[in-house]
Scaffold this motif. Sequence first.
Motif, PDB file in Angstrom:
ATOM      1  N   VAL A  92       0.856  -1.182   0.000  1.00 32.35           N
ATOM      2  CA  VAL A  92       0.000   0.000   0.000  1.00 32.35           C
ATOM      3  C   VAL A  92       0.894   1.234   0.000  1.00 32.35           C
ATOM      4  N   ARG A  93       0.510   2.200  -0.831  1.00 28.05           N
ATOM      5  CA  ARG A  93       1.239   3.481  -0.839  1.00 28.05           C
ATOM      6  C   ARG A  93       0.516   4.412   0.123  1.00 28.05           C
ATOM      7  N   GLU A  94       1.186   4.749   1.229  1.00 26.39           N
ATOM      8  CA  GLU A  94       0.632   5.631   2.248  1.00 26.39           C
ATOM      9  C   GLU A  94       1.413   6.933   2.264  1.00 26.39           C
ATOM     10  N   ILE A  95       0.832   7.958   1.693  1.00 19.23           N
ATOM     11  CA  ILE A  95       1.494   9.257   1.644  1.00 19.23           C
ATOM     12  C   ILE A  95       1.183   9.992   2.940  1.00 19.23           C
ATOM     13  N   PRO A  96       2.208  10.470   3.676  1.00 15.45           N
ATOM     14  CA  PRO A  96       1.953  11.177   4.923  1.00 15.45           C
ATOM     15  C   PRO A  96       1.217  12.499   4.673  1.00 15.45           C
ATOM     16  N   GLU A  97       0.480  12.954   5.672  1.00 15.06           N
ATOM     17  CA  GLU A  97      -0.301  14.186   5.545  1.00 15.06           C
ATOM     18  C   GLU A  97       0.587  15.369   5.179  1.00 15.06           C
ATOM     19  N   ALA A  98       1.807  15.396   5.687  1.00 17.29           N
ATOM     20  CA  ALA A  98       2.709  16.519   5.414  1.00 17.29           C
ATOM     21  C   ALA A  98       3.108  16.585   3.941  1.00 17.29           C
ATOM     22  N   LYS A  99       3.068  15.462   3.246  1.00 18.29           N
ATOM     23  CA  LYS A  99       3.463  15.417   1.843  1.00 18.29           C
ATOM     24  C   LYS A  99       2.300  15.578   0.877  1.00 18.29           C
ATOM     25  N   LYS A 100       1.064  15.457   1.388  1.00 17.45           N
ATOM     26  CA  LYS A 100      -0.096  15.588   0.517  1.00 17.45           C
ATOM     27  C   LYS A 100      -0.320  17.051   0.154  1.00 17.45           C
ATOM     28  N   PRO A 101      -0.818  17.328  -1.036  1.00 13.36           N
ATOM     29  CA  PRO A 101      -1.111  18.718  -1.393  1.00 13.36           C
ATOM     30  C   PRO A 101      -2.268  19.246  -0.566  1.00 13.36           C
ATOM     31  N   ARG A 102      -2.188  20.507  -0.188  1.00 12.55           N
ATOM     32  CA  ARG A 102      -3.272  21.108   0.575  1.00 12.55           C
ATOM     33  C   ARG A 102      -3.663  22.422  -0.074  1.00 12.55           C
ATOM     34  N   SER A 103      -4.893  22.799   0.092  1.00 11.60           N
ATOM     35  CA  SER A 103      -5.423  24.006  -0.509  1.00 11.60           C
ATOM     36  C   SER A 103      -5.179  25.187   0.431  1.00 11.60           C
ATOM     37  N   ILE A 104      -4.667  26.275  -0.105  1.00 12.08           N
ATOM     38  CA  ILE A 104      -4.396  27.485   0.668  1.00 12.08           C
ATOM     39  C   ILE A 104      -5.451  28.518   0.293  1.00 12.08           C
ATOM     40  N   PRO A 105      -6.237  29.027   1.265  1.00  6.67           N
ATOM     41  CA  PRO A 105      -7.248  30.037   0.936  1.00  6.67           C
ATOM     42  C   PRO A 105      -6.585  31.368   0.592  1.00  6.67           C
ATOM     43  N   ILE A 106      -7.176  32.067  -0.329  1.00  4.41           N
ATOM     44  CA  ILE A 106      -6.657  33.376  -0.755  1.00  4.41           C
ATOM     45  C   ILE A 106      -7.504  34.447  -0.088  1.00  4.41           C
ATOM     46  N   ALA A 107      -6.835  35.351   0.640  1.00  2.00           N
ATOM     47  CA  ALA A 107      -7.531  36.418   1.355  1.00  2.00           C
ATOM     48  C   ALA A 107      -7.763  37.602   0.424  1.00  2.00           C
ATOM     49  N   THR A 108      -8.868  38.327   0.654  1.00  2.00           N
ATOM     50  CA  THR A 108      -9.159  39.528  -0.121  1.00  2.00           C
ATOM     51  C   THR A 108      -8.795  40.745   0.715  1.00  2.00           C
TER      52      THR A 108
END
Length: 159
Positions: free
Chosen positions: A125-141
């Motif tokens: 099984v390929r288990e990618i750690p949370e730190a390596k997964k892509p995450r969405s960054i919100p853009i502030a106005t």
Amino acid sequence: MRTYDLAPFYRSTVGFDRLFSLLDRATADASPGYPPYNIERTGENAYRITVAVSGFAQDELSIVAKENTLTIKGEKAGSENGKDKGEVLYRGIAARAFERVFQLADFVVVKNASLEHGLLHVDLVREIPEAKKPRSIPIATGATAAPQVVNGSAEKAAA
């Protein structure tokens, strides 16, 4: 005989040395065909390696996962000639020792292994750690772009 010289690639690339080392090993010697094996994809991040190990008992097989390599070895416990089974006139069933090495990708771990009907199944099984997964960054106005004060630490720092 080797027909490709990969030396210029070693000089002109940085960080791809593992890739070219794998190419070197693949072209150097053809791996032996014993024992035959299958590699299956059983899910999005799940794989199964099936090795035909008929004639080997569970205690005669060993599986070792170290870094990015999976090594499967098989050795017969003792010589069958010493047992009083009779004289073998023709040996068509291979009972020789073997070693198969598989290169694993990063974050691939061995989940379990089972032996049934002469087939050794190794589940990966390929288990990618949370730190390596892509995450969405919100853009502030404009109005919400000001830094937020946490526990009043900014007021204490200004005083």
